[in-house]
Scaffold this motif. Sequence first.
Motif, short mmCIF file in Angstrom:
data_model
loop_
_atom_site.label_atom_id
_atom_site.label_comp_id
_atom_site.label_asym_id
_atom_site.label_seq_id
_atom_site.Cartn_x
_atom_site.Cartn_y
_atom_site.Cartn_z
N ILE A 50 13.81 -24.77 24.32
CA ILE A 50 14.07 -26.01 25.04
C ILE A 50 15.03 -25.79 26.21
O ILE A 50 16.12 -25.24 26.04
CB ILE A 50 14.66 -27.09 24.11
CG1 ILE A 50 13.86 -27.17 22.80
CG2 ILE A 50 14.69 -28.44 24.81
CD1 ILE A 50 12.42 -27.53 22.95
N LYS A 51 14.61 -26.12 27.37
CA LYS A 51 15.38 -26.22 28.61
C LYS A 51 15.98 -24.90 29.09
O LYS A 51 15.36 -24.20 29.86
CB LYS A 51 16.47 -27.29 28.48
CG LYS A 51 17.03 -27.74 29.84
CD LYS A 51 17.99 -28.91 29.71
CE LYS A 51 18.48 -29.35 31.07
NZ LYS A 51 19.37 -30.51 31.00
N TYR A 52 17.20 -24.53 28.63
CA TYR A 52 17.91 -23.39 29.22
C TYR A 52 17.96 -22.16 28.32
O TYR A 52 18.80 -21.30 28.52
CB TYR A 52 19.35 -23.79 29.53
CG TYR A 52 19.52 -24.78 30.65
CD1 TYR A 52 18.84 -24.63 31.85
CD2 TYR A 52 20.37 -25.87 30.50
CE1 TYR A 52 19.01 -25.55 32.88
CE2 TYR A 52 20.55 -26.78 31.53
CZ TYR A 52 19.87 -26.61 32.72
OH TYR A 52 20.04 -27.51 33.74
N GLU A 53 17.11 -22.07 27.33
CA GLU A 53 17.24 -20.99 26.34
C GLU A 53 16.42 -19.77 26.74
O GLU A 53 15.19 -19.81 26.76
CB GLU A 53 16.83 -21.51 24.96
CG GLU A 53 17.77 -22.56 24.40
CD GLU A 53 19.19 -22.03 24.26
OE1 GLU A 53 19.47 -21.37 23.26
OE2 GLU A 53 20.01 -22.27 25.18
N PHE A 54 17.12 -18.66 27.02
CA PHE A 54 16.46 -17.43 27.47
C PHE A 54 17.08 -16.23 26.76
O PHE A 54 17.80 -15.45 27.37
CB PHE A 54 16.59 -17.29 28.99
CG PHE A 54 16.16 -18.50 29.76
CD1 PHE A 54 14.81 -18.82 29.86
CD2 PHE A 54 17.09 -19.34 30.35
CE1 PHE A 54 14.40 -19.95 30.57
CE2 PHE A 54 16.69 -20.46 31.06
CZ PHE A 54 15.34 -20.77 31.16
N TYR B 220 6.73 -20.91 24.69
CA TYR B 220 6.72 -21.91 25.74
C TYR B 220 8.14 -22.37 26.07
O TYR B 220 8.94 -22.62 25.16
CB TYR B 220 5.87 -23.11 25.32
CG TYR B 220 4.45 -22.71 24.97
CD1 TYR B 220 3.52 -22.47 25.97
CD2 TYR B 220 4.07 -22.53 23.64
CE1 TYR B 220 2.21 -22.09 25.64
CE2 TYR B 220 2.78 -22.14 23.31
CZ TYR B 220 1.87 -21.92 24.31
OH TYR B 220 0.59 -21.52 23.99
N SER B 221 8.41 -22.49 27.35
CA SER B 221 9.67 -23.08 27.81
C SER B 221 9.37 -24.52 28.20
O SER B 221 8.54 -24.77 29.09
CB SER B 221 10.21 -22.31 29.02
OG SER B 221 11.38 -22.92 29.54
N VAL B 222 10.01 -25.48 27.53
CA VAL B 222 9.68 -26.89 27.76
C VAL B 222 10.88 -27.65 28.29
O VAL B 222 12.03 -27.35 27.96
CB VAL B 222 9.14 -27.56 26.48
CG1 VAL B 222 7.85 -26.90 26.04
CG2 VAL B 222 10.16 -27.51 25.36
N SER B 223 10.58 -28.62 29.14
CA SER B 223 11.61 -29.43 29.82
C SER B 223 12.63 -28.54 30.53
O SER B 223 13.79 -28.91 30.68
CB SER B 223 12.32 -30.36 28.82
OG SER B 223 11.45 -31.37 28.38
#
Length: 422
Positions: A125-129, A145-148
Amino acid sequence: MYNLAIYLYLLGVVIYSRFNEKVRKMWRGERDAFRILREQVDPNARYVWFHAASLGEFEQGRPLMEQMKREHPDIKILLTFFSPSGYEVRKNYEGADIICYLPLDTITNARRFLRTARPEMAFFIKYEFWYNYLHILKHRHVPVYSVSSIFRDGQVFFRWYGCQYGRVLRCFTHFYVQNEKSKELLGKIGLTNVTVTGDTRFDRVLQIREQAKQLPIEKPHTQPLAQGEESEHTSKPKVFIAGSSWPPDEDIFIKYFNEHRDWALIIAPHVIDEDHLQQIEKKLEGWHITRYTNLTTPLAPWRAVGGEALIINCFGLLSSIYHYADVTYVGGGFGVGIHNTLEAAVWDVPVIFGPNNEKFQEAQGLKACEGGFEIKDFDDFKRLMNRFEGDADSLKKAGQQAGNYVKQLSGATKRILSDVKL
């Protein structure tokens, strides 16, 4: 370099956990995650993994988890958090089958976690890498998947020195981003697996509105006439609600309402320790003040009348409380950044906030549609409130604009899940 940084960070966590309760909870929770997985993972089940850094990201992922459960009841949800502020609040969330902390992103932890959990799909979700988790997921051919997500020029991925770390973005199967700017930035580094779907928070606040709690609060009513009072003093008072407020916010709006006692106030401070509550009460000179936890029963609710103030001294009610507002204020804009403006705007009321809002896309959108208003100081607040008091049509229009903004940008959850195939 990344792995060296992670181990140095781990060393810092171990040391700092001796002195900080929040860090201690996170460190214990990460170590306990593998026990939770061993005990709870069903080897015959299909798991979809959602990772949220904290509570805000959880709220963005929540519509996706719940809709996925409705459409695929055989799927089990594994939900992980990085921060105690997310895990401690939502560790009993019924929409997930397993909830735990995410162990720190070392190669050993990532391999062990994924070998135990065996997710067949992952949503960050959002900024998680997380570099190691993402590379191992890609190696295992697990769709991710990277969402929002939202990207900005200044992020490390788009700097000359961030090229090596930027490779982590190539581990994602697809990006579902909030805006065209994010798509453009990813395109500049060769990533075209990007779709602009918007922010799932818009869907979430509409869900919250539908599921709003019934609270022991009454809508404003006409004050009873004291003997000798003129009827012009019996008009229905308006209600001002401040959510997630900090002292710099309170200094501004309380100063105004100490001079305008025909309003009723509801204040839900971000920090509810006793010192802060007493500070607020001291600033409310001459007001009749009630703390929410002192309300007796729903049969004797708090009544919004002029000169009355209700202080919300517990958590979990703010999104429902905004329902009672004529004007709302969202705090944090004189500090690190504003809190959730959408929770207020969804109730068709104008939203006021401080100047530190430039990184918050929803605040910019609310300002653009004239449903949200930035103030820089007391004089700005006074001018705006005087306008709302003197022009009922202006107040009504601002509220409608705020509500329409939320409704028009909803639908990200449906767009994402129609594209992702289980």
